[in-house]
Design an enzyme around this catalytic site. Structure first.
Site, PDB file in Angstrom:
ATOM      1  N   GLU A  24      35.243  49.114  35.222  1.00  0.00           N
ATOM      2  CA  GLU A  24      36.136  50.116  35.807  1.00  0.00           C
ATOM      3  C   GLU A  24      36.689  51.135  35.191  1.00  0.00           C
ATOM      4  O   GLU A  24      37.970  51.657  35.034  1.00  0.00           O
ATOM      5  CB  GLU A  24      37.535  49.082  36.157  1.00  0.00           C
ATOM      6  CG  GLU A  24      37.066  47.893  37.436  1.00  0.00           C
ATOM      7  CD  GLU A  24      38.460  47.076  37.751  1.00  0.00           C
ATOM      8  OE1 GLU A  24      39.414  47.638  37.388  1.00  0.00           O
ATOM      9  OE2 GLU A  24      38.217  46.429  38.625  1.00  0.00           O
ATOM     10  N   GLU A  83      33.164  41.685  40.433  1.00  0.00           N
ATOM     11  CA  GLU A  83      34.545  41.032  40.198  1.00  0.00           C
ATOM     12  C   GLU A  83      35.403  40.660  41.638  1.00  0.00           C
ATOM     13  O   GLU A  83      35.435  42.093  42.053  1.00  0.00           O
ATOM     14  CB  GLU A  83      35.305  42.012  39.022  1.00  0.00           C
ATOM     15  CG  GLU A  83      36.447  41.057  38.452  1.00  0.00           C
ATOM     16  CD  GLU A  83      37.290  41.780  37.548  1.00  0.00           C
ATOM     17  OE1 GLU A  83      36.707  42.586  36.633  1.00  0.00           O
ATOM     18  OE2 GLU A  83      38.338  42.150  37.878  1.00  0.00           O
ATOM     19  N   CYS A 128      39.579  38.704  42.513  1.00  0.00           N
ATOM     20  CA  CYS A 128      40.473  38.014  42.399  1.00  0.00           C
ATOM     21  C   CYS A 128      41.461  37.801  43.513  1.00  0.00           C
ATOM     22  O   CYS A 128      41.669  39.158  43.786  1.00  0.00           O
ATOM     23  CB  CYS A 128      40.950  37.708  40.783  1.00  0.00           C
ATOM     24  SG  CYS A 128      42.137  38.878  40.436  1.00  0.00           S
ATOM     25  N   ASN A 141      29.972  41.187  52.555  1.00  0.00           N
ATOM     26  CA  ASN A 141      29.141  41.727  51.264  1.00  0.00           C
ATOM     27  C   ASN A 141      27.541  41.351  51.692  1.00  0.00           C
ATOM     28  O   ASN A 141      26.801  42.160  51.645  1.00  0.00           O
ATOM     29  CB  ASN A 141      29.489  41.421  49.970  1.00  0.00           C
ATOM     30  CG  ASN A 141      30.612  42.176  49.632  1.00  0.00           C
ATOM     31  OD1 ASN A 141      30.332  43.349  48.924  1.00  0.00           O
ATOM     32  ND2 ASN A 141      31.803  41.748  49.619  1.00  0.00           N
TER      33      ASN A 141
END
Ligand SMILES: *[C@@H]1O[C@H](CO)[C@@H](O)[C@H](O)[C@H]1NC(C)=O
Ligand SMILES: *[C@@H]1O[C@H](CO)[C@@H](O)[C@H](O)[C@H]1NC(C)=O
Ligand SMILES: *[C@@H]1O[C@H](CO)[C@@H](O)[C@H](O)[C@H]1NC(C)=O
Length: 509
Positions: free
Chosen positions: A252, A355, A357, A383
């Site tokens: 990121e 990633e 969450c 996705n």
């Protein structure tokens, strides 16, 4: 008593023992968790190949079913069936798999349990009686889910160390990450792909020292040292017999431009191009780790397709790059379209969800909230229906507060550990992950399946497994039961009721 009947009964008993049921608990958050303690932990038996027209179906739902197993047989194609999902034969991308991250906090929480419960937790993720994760992301040094910020080459007074003489693994590697990864590799017979990502660089390499500084870049004169630092990580893990399938260009970079203080190395697109072309790419390819895949972006999906377009416009950079990593946090608008455009622009570069969450906006841990699991399943289907080859969750285990995290960035996790009670809780997210990871082995290929209505609450996806089987997964987001039929023209119809807020995985051969 007839011998055959006796054996039959024994087999039934064994089968019953081999798959333990969920010990359900309701915390009043709109759903349930399954409790694992010294006496009990639910399991799911490995899938066995079925003959002829038989199929097996597993359901989890808001009402509390968890991998509820039913077997049946296809029937002849009906004429008055509703909501038909037709499974086709057209093939799309090959799947690498599903998994989570070996963050420091994951290890700390697992190690806060006694040996028996540690084993139950690890088996829940990686064993054949668990959800059979086949991919893991490993932070290179510290992250926000560490108890402090650190790199592998922190020096006194941030003295420059061009030769990386001070480089050494941290206690978090030897205490948590390495032993856990080894357990996972053992349980999966080494059929396990690891991906490495760095959050933190040594202060002395950066334009502004401090792990939480905004817009702190790698200094131009440190580009080569930073590449050496990352390859050194692969080398040190290799000494522990752990090898990596892939490495990202860093977690990121966009975060370094945002106000929230999460450790991150900032990059400009031009800076990163130069670094990949002149430093990271050649250094990795000239090392013993030359088959390690390079994954760019490792950042928010909204950067698609612009950032990969800009980076890959450089033909030398493109030569080094294998994949694009995406995160779900700043998902806005019609993101599947961004995936389609990116795939169209770069058909030979894979996309991998690296990633995700829950709990990063408002509440941290919501024990039992079915929506947590539903949001995972919804995102995975969207996705994978648009070229993504796998989906990696963030922390595999957090405490009841959603930590530890040295910057107070508490979030949720599929497994929540209560060290005081010596028990852990499997969240709906755990089962949502399992509805994919258990039934879509590495090497499966997505096949065509028709959505019965474009804007419906029902989403579906289908795969051809390496063993020739077919997996169909159906998500019902509606708060009511819906009748539906899975139709495979080669086999016939499976007519079923999708219960309210449910995930169904069907496998047949
Ligand atoms: C670090 O700085 C302190 C204070 O200026 C000094 O006493 C110490 O010798 C320095 N250490 C190194 C390794 O340069
Ligand atoms: C990696 O290096 C080995 C020798 O060390 C070489 O045989 C192999 O072709 C290289 N692979 C790639 C992808 O460059
Ligand atoms: C964790 O365990 C303690 C001790 O049994 C208990 O008081 C607490 O309520 C538990 N927390 C949760 C979230 O269940």
């Amino acid at each position: 008593m007839k011998l055959v009947a006796t054996i039959g009964i024994i087999l039934q008993v064994v089968q019953h023992l081999s798959a333990q049921d969920c010990l359900s608990r309701n915390y009043g958050n709109g759903g349930t968790v399954c409790v694992c303690n010294s006496d009990h932990c639910d399991t799911i038996a490995p899938i066995k190949k079925l003959e002829g027209t038989k199929y097996v179906k597993f359901t989890s739902n808001k009402a509390g079913l968890r991998f509820h197993k039913e077997e049946g047989s296809f029937t002849k194609e009906g004429s008055d069936v509703k909501n038909v999902i037709t499974v086709g034969t057209k093939m799309f991308q090959e799947i690498i798999g599903f998994g989570g991250a070996f963050s420091d906090s994951t290890g700390i929480n697992i190690k806060s349990l006694n040996a028996d419960l540690q084993d139950k937790l690890i088996r829940s993720y990686f064993s054949d009686e668990g959800i059979e994760y086949s991919v893991g992301r490993v932070p290179i040094g510290g992250t926000d889910f560490s108890i402090k910020g650190y790199s592998y080459c922190d020096t006194e007074n941030d003295t420059v160390d061009l030769e990386l003489n001070n480089w050494k693994l941290a206690s978090a590697d030897t205490d948590y990450k390495i032993p856990l990864i080894k357990e996972a590799l053992k349980l999966r017979n080494n059929e396990f792909d690891l991906l490495a990502s760095a959050w933190i660089a040594p202060n002395w390499m950066k334009t502004k020292p401090g792990f939480l500084e905004r817009q702190s870049f790698i200094k131009d004169e440190m580009y080569q040292v930073w590449a050496n630092y990352l390859v050194k990580f692969l080398m040190e893990y290799n000494k522990q017999d752990i090898s990596f399938w892939g490495i990202t260009t860093g977690n990121e970079p966009l975060t370094a431009y945002l106000p929230n203080k999460i450790p991150s190395v900032a990059w400009t697109v031009d800076g990163q191009k130069k670094w990949i072309r002149e430093n990271f790419g050649p250094t990795l390819k000239n090392s013993n780790f030359n088959n390690t895949k390079i994954i760019i972006v490792d950042d928010q999906i909204l950067l698609l397709p612009i950032v990969p377009d800009q980076l890959l416009a450089d033909k030398e950079v493109e030569m080094y790059v294998d994949g694009i990593g995406i995160h779900w946090y700043l998902e806005i608008g019609d993101f599947p379209e961004l995936l389609d455009i990116t795939h169209k622009n770069h058909p030979n570069v894979f996309m991998l969800a690296t990633e995700a969450c829950n709990g990063y906006v408002l509440n941290d841990v919501e024990l039992g909230n079915w929506y947590g699991g539903e949001s995972y399943a919804d995102n995975i289907i969207k996705n994978l229906n648009h070229w993504v080859i796998g989906w990696i969750d963030w922390n595999m285990a957090l405490d009841v507060e959603g930590g530890p995290t040295f910057i107070g960035n508490n979030v949720d996790s599929p497994i929540i550990v209560n060290a005081t009670a010596q028990e852990f809780y499997k969240q709906p997210m755990y089962y949502a992950m399992g509805h994919f990871s258990k039934f879509i082995p590495k090497g499966s290929v997505r096949i065509e399946s028709s959505q019965f209505s474009k804007n419906s609450d029902v989403l579906d996806i289908a795969f051809r497994r390496p063993d020739g089987g077919t997996t169909v997964i159906v998500l019902n987001k509606a708060e009511n039961d819906i009748s539906s039929t899975v139709r495979d023209p080669r086999k016939g119809d499976i007519t079923m009721t999708l219960t309210a807020n449910s995930i169904t995985s069907i496998v047949y051969w």
